[in-house]
Write an enzyme that holds these catalytic residues in place. Structure first.
Site, mmCIF file in Angstrom:
data_model
loop_
_atom_site.group_PDB
_atom_site.id
_atom_site.type_symbol
_atom_site.label_atom_id
_atom_site.label_comp_id
_atom_site.label_asym_id
_atom_site.label_seq_id
_atom_site.Cartn_x
_atom_site.Cartn_y
_atom_site.Cartn_z
ATOM 1 N N SER A 50 0.836 -1.208 0.000
ATOM 2 C CA SER A 50 0.000 0.000 0.000
ATOM 3 C C SER A 50 0.867 1.253 0.000
ATOM 4 O O SER A 50 2.022 1.215 0.425
ATOM 5 C CB SER A 50 -0.904 0.025 1.239
ATOM 6 O OG SER A 50 -1.743 -1.093 1.248
HETATM 7 N N1 SAH Z 1 -0.605 -4.270 3.909
HETATM 8 C C1 SAH Z 1 0.053 -5.024 2.859
HETATM 9 C C2 SAH Z 1 -0.929 -5.124 1.703
HETATM 10 C C3 SAH Z 1 -0.595 -6.136 0.704
HETATM 11 S S1 SAH Z 1 -1.805 -6.213 -0.622
HETATM 12 C C4 SAH Z 1 1.300 -4.251 2.463
HETATM 13 O O1 SAH Z 1 1.212 -3.029 2.452
HETATM 14 O O2 SAH Z 1 2.331 -4.863 2.160
HETATM 15 C C5 SAH Z 1 -3.013 -7.282 0.042
HETATM 16 C C6 SAH Z 1 -2.524 -8.634 0.433
HETATM 17 O O3 SAH Z 1 -3.639 -9.425 0.805
HETATM 18 C C7 SAH Z 1 -1.791 -9.391 -0.672
HETATM 19 O O4 SAH Z 1 -0.506 -9.715 -0.226
HETATM 20 C C8 SAH Z 1 -2.677 -10.650 -0.872
HETATM 21 O O5 SAH Z 1 -1.877 -11.786 -1.185
HETATM 22 C C9 SAH Z 1 -3.371 -10.767 0.467
HETATM 23 N N2 SAH Z 1 -4.626 -11.504 0.488
HETATM 24 C C10 SAH Z 1 -5.681 -11.418 -0.381
HETATM 25 N N3 SAH Z 1 -6.666 -12.268 -0.026
HETATM 26 C C11 SAH Z 1 -6.235 -12.908 1.105
HETATM 27 C C12 SAH Z 1 -6.813 -13.916 1.951
HETATM 28 N N4 SAH Z 1 -8.024 -14.445 1.718
HETATM 29 N N5 SAH Z 1 -6.090 -14.335 3.014
HETATM 30 C C13 SAH Z 1 -4.847 -13.816 3.272
HETATM 31 N N6 SAH Z 1 -4.246 -12.889 2.513
HETATM 32 C C14 SAH Z 1 -4.941 -12.426 1.440
#
Ligand code: SAH
Length: 215
Positions: A50
């Site tokens: 993000s």
């Molecule tokens: N806060 C993190 C955001 C990563 S993007 C950062 O800033 O690094 C969102 C993340 O959610 C991705 O890594 C994706 O793989 C994960 N994600 C999506 N659906 C998910 C689920 N059902 N369970 C666990 N992780 C999930």
């Protein structure tokens, strides 16, 4: 980066400024990427880290629920950046748990955290990151004072509501094409109130297969 976010009024809390200075974003973005630019960045597997202003906004919304000793859950922990910030805020007597469904991202987030100021907390066990479906939360360390969801859910998962402590707060983007960042508060009697903070654009909270197929 932090000064810029303060100047533009995104960060008003000293505590949030401090933690974002303590956890160096450069350790969490892909090599060579412009770490301090205020934009999201691809991290592989159709996921993104993000933008700094979103990290700051979520930290501020959760600040009262990230006091020393409290329990925090980061669903869709991705690079591990926010999980590391949560761990610093709740400290060694607290608990910060990340859940991410791409095992490769779990492994790389642990490597990122090991290079960061949160490394001792990972070693001592007050910070952990797990592979799993975050829609189920992480019952082992529940209930949580703070829950952050880093991917947009079509609706708020019941398991996450159940794992929120009375007095706890969850910040979760909800929607499909159009999403709102929702602030969900559970009061001391267990009833829920929900406010929309702002419009956002996150990757979906979905199954691993759907994500790897490109949704
Ligand atoms: N806060 C993190 C955001 C990563 S993007 C950062 O800033 O690094 C969102 C993340 O959610 C991705 O890594 C994706 O793989 C994960 N994600 C999506 N659906 C998910 C689920 N059902 N369970 C666990 N992780 C999930």
């Amino acid at each position: 980066m932090v000064e810029h976010l303060q100047r533009y009024g995104v960060i008003s809390s000293m505590k949030v400024a401090e933690v974002m200075e303590t956890i160096d974003r450069a350790l969490f973005v892909p090599d060579g990427a412009s770490a301090y630019a205020d934009s999201p960045m691809a991290i592989g597997y159709n996921a993104t880290i993000s933008a700094p202003h979103m990290h700051a906004t979520c930290l501020q919304l959760l600040e009262q629920n990230l006091q020393p000793g409290m329990h925090a859950l980061d669903v869709g922990s991705g690079t591990g950046y926010l999980t590391a910030c949560f761990a610093i805020m709740v400290g060694p007597q607290g608990r910060a748990v990340g859940v991410e469904h791409i095992p490769e991202l779990v492994a790389s987030s642990i490597k990122n955290i090991e290079k960061s100021a949160a490394a001792p907390l990972l070693k001592e066990g007050s910070l952990s990151v797990h592979a799993g479906d975050g829609r189920q939360g992480w019952p082992e360390c529940a209930p949580y004072d703070a829950i952050h969801v880093g991917a947009a859910a079509p609706e708020i998962p019941q398991a996450l509501l159940d794992q929120l402590k009375p007095g706890g707060r969850m910040v979760i983007p909800v929607g499909n094409m159009f999403q709102d960042l929702k602030v969900v508060d559970k009061n001391m009697y267990g009833s829920i109130s929900i406010l929309s903070e702002t419009s956002v654009r996150y990757v979906p909270l979905t199954s691993r297969d759907a994500q790897l197929r490109g949704y």
